[in-house]
Enzyme design. Structure first.
Site, mmCIF file in Angstrom:
data_model
loop_
_atom_site.group_PDB
_atom_site.id
_atom_site.type_symbol
_atom_site.label_atom_id
_atom_site.label_comp_id
_atom_site.label_asym_id
_atom_site.label_seq_id
_atom_site.Cartn_x
_atom_site.Cartn_y
_atom_site.Cartn_z
ATOM 1 N N TRP A 108 0.763 -1.269 -0.106
ATOM 2 C CA TRP A 108 -0.202 -0.073 -0.039
ATOM 3 C C TRP A 108 0.970 1.266 0.080
ATOM 4 O O TRP A 108 0.476 2.173 -0.745
ATOM 5 C CB TRP A 108 -1.001 0.099 1.307
ATOM 6 C CG TRP A 108 -2.083 -1.199 1.072
ATOM 7 C CD1 TRP A 108 -2.271 -2.154 1.871
ATOM 8 C CD2 TRP A 108 -2.805 -1.359 -0.120
ATOM 9 N NE1 TRP A 108 -3.245 -2.967 1.355
ATOM 10 C CE2 TRP A 108 -3.481 -2.475 0.188
ATOM 11 C CE3 TRP A 108 -3.243 -0.640 -1.329
ATOM 12 C CZ2 TRP A 108 -4.682 -3.073 -0.617
ATOM 13 C CZ3 TRP A 108 -4.106 -1.032 -2.053
ATOM 14 C CH2 TRP A 108 -4.887 -2.374 -1.897
ATOM 15 N N ASP A 176 -2.106 6.671 6.129
ATOM 16 C CA ASP A 176 -3.202 5.709 6.035
ATOM 17 C C ASP A 176 -3.473 4.677 7.078
ATOM 18 O O ASP A 176 -2.781 3.890 7.579
ATOM 19 C CB ASP A 176 -2.644 4.738 4.667
ATOM 20 C CG ASP A 176 -3.660 3.731 4.076
ATOM 21 O OD1 ASP A 176 -4.641 3.649 4.578
ATOM 22 O OD2 ASP A 176 -3.410 3.377 2.996
ATOM 23 N N LYS A 200 -13.056 -1.888 6.379
ATOM 24 C CA LYS A 200 -12.188 -3.038 7.087
ATOM 25 C C LYS A 200 -12.509 -2.773 8.555
ATOM 26 O O LYS A 200 -13.128 -3.789 9.194
ATOM 27 C CB LYS A 200 -10.766 -2.746 6.984
ATOM 28 C CG LYS A 200 -9.946 -3.202 5.904
ATOM 29 C CD LYS A 200 -9.003 -2.506 5.218
ATOM 30 C CE LYS A 200 -8.707 -3.135 3.908
ATOM 31 N NZ LYS A 200 -7.922 -2.298 2.843
HETATM 32 C C1 LIG Z 1 -7.452 -1.965 1.840
HETATM 33 C C2 LIG Z 1 -6.199 -1.057 1.904
HETATM 34 C C3 LIG Z 1 -6.161 0.188 0.914
HETATM 35 C C4 LIG Z 1 -7.103 0.135 -0.341
HETATM 36 O O1 LIG Z 1 -8.364 0.372 0.031
HETATM 37 P P1 LIG Z 1 -9.392 0.697 -1.236
HETATM 38 O O2 LIG Z 1 -10.584 1.478 -0.183
HETATM 39 O O3 LIG Z 1 -9.672 -0.428 -1.612
HETATM 40 O O4 LIG Z 1 -8.878 1.654 -2.049
HETATM 41 C C5 LIG Z 1 -5.258 1.137 1.059
HETATM 42 N N1 LIG Z 1 -4.416 1.137 2.259
HETATM 43 C C6 LIG Z 1 -4.533 -0.014 3.069
HETATM 44 C C7 LIG Z 1 -3.620 0.262 4.424
HETATM 45 C C8 LIG Z 1 -5.393 -0.868 3.005
HETATM 46 O O5 LIG Z 1 -5.500 -1.843 3.992
#
Ligand SMILES: *Cc1c(COP(=O)(O)O)cnc(C)c1O
Length: 368
Positions: A108, A176, A200
């Site tokens: 990511w 993030d 999540k």
């Molecule tokens: C799942 C995830 C993403 C991607 O998320 P989307 O909503 O599918 O774009 C980005 N960063 C992290 C840390 C993730 O776990």
């Protein structure tokens, strides 16, 4: 029968939330409508989005000089929106003039770096690639001229997590937290911008939460599409266009549920206990192990790998583990396609009983 779903995302939602949404499906708050049917500008919807924001502020302890935005496009769109907005008039200026720093802790972070490199210079100051991303590298101090500094707090795929917030001085720290939002306390005031896809730990796919310090919402180049501008979304209270209304409503229910449990400090205790059960089992297991350095182990995503190294036997073991677990009601335990092995994602909504059931299954599998 409901299963224990160990998916990395979209993932389990608390059962009381789903049940409440079911009872309110055709008529919410006596409005005679489903949340899906109402105008986002109506008097019925307004309290829903306001309640969601107020609960998020309360539970995360978001200071009043921070704005909360409910956007779309997933965390992945933030990989572009963050540089487009924080770099100011990025199109007008020469790209070489702006630089940011990022720490490479896995896929990511790499994706964030790739998108950012389209607009500005990316300085990858440290990486844990040398050990397959099984640790968090030491974060070097930023250059005072850096526009911002980016870290991925919880690395969903490899199962690592930062153990401390790096000190970046006056350079805004961006993170993030898609896979760890509200899993344990986080001092929002140490960050300039925080973003998370909802699917999540927060609610359904389709909503992205952005928490941004007010002074960082600058004006951006007119060439940046309106939908990608924080200043416009902020001015319009996340209603420049139709927001993901239903998703925001579900997030509100999840936050109510979390508050009823005692909030973030209470869920952090529960999460630590859940994760420790699994790590303790793995550290004693003769069949599986956790590849992640202890200090940096995630509470949310726990990869585990067979000790077996012969590739055919290892593949067979993984395959039978995942399918037999699924048959026992423990689903989505395969590791990420790029990493292999297995992974249990145990977000806030995963009950301790789900983790205990997984461990009991692993013990039985190991004996056989
Ligand atoms: C799942 C995830 C993403 C991607 O998320 P989307 O909503 O599918 O774009 C980005 N960063 C992290 C840390 C993730 O776990």
């Amino acid at each position: 029968m409901r299963v224990y779903n160990f998916s990395p995302g979209p993932s389990m939602l608390p059962l009381p939330v789903l049940e409440k949404a079911a009872t309110e499906m055709t008529d919410v708050n006596g409005s005679g409508q489903s949340v899906m049917e109402m105008s986002h500008r109506s008097k019925d919807y307004k309290p829903i989005i306001e309640k969601t924001e107020a609960l998020l502020r309360e539970l995360m302890g978001i200071p009043s000089n921070y704005r909360v935005l409910f956007l779309q496009g997933g965390a992945s769109l933030q990989f572009s929106m963050v540089p487009l907005n924080l770099a100011g008039s990025v199109f007008a200026d020469s790209k070489a003039k702006k630089r940011m720093t990022i720490i490479d802790t896995g896929i990511w972070a790499k994706k964030a770096a790739e998108e950012t490199a389209k607009y500005m210079e990316v300085n990858v100051a440290a990486s844990s690639k040398d050990k397959a991303y099984t640790y968090i590298p030491t974060a070097p101090a930023p250059d005072a001229n850096d526009v911002y500094y980016h870290i991925t707090w919880n690395n969903t795929i490899v199962g690592t997590k930062w153990d401390a917030i790096p000190d970046t001085g006056n350079v805004p720290l961006v993170t993030d937290i898609s896979s760890s939002i509200l899993s344990e306390p986080l001092d929002v005031s140490r960050f300039g911008l925080i973003y998370a896809g909802a699917q999540k730990n927060l609610g359904p796919a389709g909503v992205t939460v952005v928490i941004i310090r007010q002074d960082l919402i600058g004006t951006v180049s007119e060439q940046v599409p309106a939908m990608l501008r924080y200043d416009i979304h902020d001015k319009e209270g996340s209603m420049y266009n139709t927001p993901p209304c239903y998703g925001i409503y579900i997030i509100g229910l999840v936050l109510e549920w979390l508050k009823s449990l005692g909030g973030v400090t209470a869920i952090a205790e529960i999460n630590k206990n859940k994760a420790n059960l699994l790590y303790d089992y793995l550290d004693a297991s003769k069949m599986f192990y956790s590849p992640v350095e202890k200090k940096f182990r995630s509470l949310m995503n726990i990869p585990f790998i067979p000790r077996e190294t012969e590739s055919e036997r290892k593949a067979l073991l993984e395959k039978s583990f995942v399918s037999e677990a699924a048959a026992a009601g423990l689903v989505n335990l395969a590791g990420h396609r790029l990493v292999g092995g297995m992974r249990a994602s145990i977000y806030n909504a995963m009950p301790a009983d789900g983790v205990k059931a997984l461990i009991a299954f692993m013990e039985k599998f190991e004996k056989q």
